[in-house]
Design an enzyme around this catalytic site. Structure first.
Site, mmCIF file in Angstrom:
data_model
loop_
_atom_site.group_PDB
_atom_site.id
_atom_site.type_symbol
_atom_site.label_atom_id
_atom_site.label_comp_id
_atom_site.label_asym_id
_atom_site.label_seq_id
_atom_site.Cartn_x
_atom_site.Cartn_y
_atom_site.Cartn_z
ATOM 1 N N HIS A 119 21.184 -49.857 -23.134
ATOM 2 C CA HIS A 119 21.689 -51.233 -23.110
ATOM 3 C C HIS A 119 23.211 -51.310 -23.044
ATOM 4 O O HIS A 119 23.767 -52.362 -22.738
ATOM 5 C CB HIS A 119 21.135 -52.030 -24.301
ATOM 6 C CG HIS A 119 21.779 -51.729 -25.617
ATOM 7 N ND1 HIS A 119 21.183 -50.942 -26.576
ATOM 8 C CD2 HIS A 119 22.958 -52.121 -26.152
ATOM 9 C CE1 HIS A 119 21.966 -50.872 -27.636
ATOM 10 N NE2 HIS A 119 23.061 -51.583 -27.406
ATOM 11 N N ASP A 149 15.714 -46.505 -24.840
ATOM 12 C CA ASP A 149 17.080 -47.020 -24.905
ATOM 13 C C ASP A 149 18.102 -45.881 -24.851
ATOM 14 O O ASP A 149 19.066 -45.845 -25.625
ATOM 15 C CB ASP A 149 17.289 -47.869 -26.161
ATOM 16 C CG ASP A 149 18.529 -48.760 -26.062
ATOM 17 O OD1 ASP A 149 19.024 -48.946 -24.941
ATOM 18 O OD2 ASP A 149 18.994 -49.244 -27.096
ATOM 19 N N SER A 227 26.965 -49.043 -30.690
ATOM 20 C CA SER A 227 25.773 -48.653 -29.932
ATOM 21 C C SER A 227 26.044 -47.419 -29.079
ATOM 22 O O SER A 227 27.043 -47.348 -28.360
ATOM 23 C CB SER A 227 25.324 -49.803 -29.032
ATOM 24 O OG SER A 227 24.850 -50.888 -29.783
#
Length: 383
Positions: A119, A149, A227
């Site tokens: 992402h 992911d 992230s």
């Protein structure tokens, strides 16, 4: 009388302060202000201002030394990622690269492969990777696995420029272990946060709605920009990839999640090799759970169709069909795959996770009122 004022007369002269006295007073005030500021230590006889002596600190605690060493060893492996999108200049219509978002990643190997979250780079036309030494490199996308992911980028640097992260394992983790997260929260690169493992075996949704199992829960502060960064154990080894937080405001609220390193070690080598995951599939498609329930299937995964030339066709699995009169005949209902109970369509993906083309799996299905067990050879997913 001479001391009285007559109507319309001139008032007597008022007493005045001599100019020299005013000057002396102003100089005295200025001197006091300079003394208080520390510029005239001897003025007015007051003692000079001195800094207080420093209290000896003593040695750092062993825990502090350990944390400092972990950061010192691991931080050169952590990178800051800026994704770029292409936009048109409104005046001359030239294509411009514009920063789209930021995230974190880490050096996976000496060849320049960088691992991050999918992402972080989703929809990006290009990406820049900034190393710990502040040098910036253009990155290319090697491949990604949306279900987990995870994405892999590649940068080309001179030999010996990169330091790869130390790899650990996640299968032996325990709740309460200390963990360390390094990332770029809110664009502040090389930020260290610490905490513990708060839970294991959690389940979160990936970008396409598929479940990621075995996820690590931590209370180490993870914010937007973290992230894709590494979650490390107390030995400085990678044990997970920080991927998301649970927060109504979008900021850290005490609960963060990381994809376990065992999944990373399973997925990343395949992405580096071929740019995609060679996932084994049985050769049939199941209905969405909402449709299955409407058709009266309360539990299990209802087979919609079986593809020709697949292991599912060879095993005799039957799909759902409608006859010329419009009557719907339900296909087989999958209730177990590879020893895992199947209660929904999503359970199918979980049961086949990690299976490769050529693997043989046992499938228990319900046909009418009978349970039938078949063996199905998996094949590569169609692209």
């Amino acid at each position: 009388m001479s001391d009285r004022l007559n109507s319309g007369g001139t008032p007597p002269e008022q007493p005045t302060v001599p100019a020299w006295l005013v000057s002396v007073l102003l100089l005295a005030v200025a001197g006091m202000m300079l003394q208080n500021a520390g510029y005239l230590p001897g003025f007015g006889g007051r003692a000079a201002r001195e800094s207080r002596p420093i209290t000896p600190r003593g040695d750092l605690s062993e825990d502090e030394k350990s944390t400092i060493e972990i950061f010192r060893e691991a931080s050169p492996s952590v990178v800051h990622i800026t994704t770029l999108s292409i936009r048109r200049d409104s005046l001359n219509f030239r294509a411009l690269e514009v920063p789209e978002g930021t995230g974190t990643g880490f050096i996976y190997d000496d060849a320049g492969h960088v691992v991050t979250n999918y992402h972080v780079v989703r929809n990006a036309r290009a990406a820049k990777v900034m190393l710990a030494d502040n040098s910036s490199w253009t990155a290319s996308l090697v491949g990604y696995e949306m279900d987990k992911d995870i994405a892999v980028l590649k940068i080309d640097t001179p030999p010996g420029r990169l330091k790869k992260v130390a790899i650990g394992e996640s299968s032996t983790l325990q709740v309460g272990q200390k963990v360390f997260a390094i990332g770029s929260p809110f664009g502040l690169d090389q930020t260290l946060t610490t905490g513990v493992i708060s839970g294991l075996g959690r389940e979160i949704k990936s970008m396409n709605g598929r479940s990621i199992e075995g996820v690590i829960q931590t209370d180490a502060a993870i914010n937007p920009g973290n992230s894709g960064g590494p979650l490390l154990d107390s030995a400085g080894r990678l044990i997970g990839v920080n991927t998301m937080i649970v927060s109504e405001s979008g900021a850290f609220s005490g609960i963060g999640f990381a994809v376990p390193v065992d999944i990373v070690n399973q997925v990343v080598p395949q992405l580096i090799k071929s740019g995609r995951i060679e996932q084994g599939v049985p050769g049939f498609k199941v209905f969405d759970d909402l449709i299955s329930r409407r058709l009266g299937v309360a539990q299990g995964a209802l087979v919609e169709r079986v593809f020709e030339g697949t292991g599912a066709e060879a095993a005799g699995i039957q799909g759902t069909y409608r006859d010329v009169d419009g009557t719907i005949y339900l296909g087989d209902i999958i209730i177990e795959v590879a020893g895992r109970p199947i209660r929904s369509a999503n359970d199918m993906a979980k049961a086949l996770d990690g299976k490769k083309p050529g693997d043989e799996v046992s499938i228990l299905l319900l046909r009418g009122s009978s349970q039938i067990r078949v063996k199905v050879v998996l094949q590569a997913a169609r692209r």
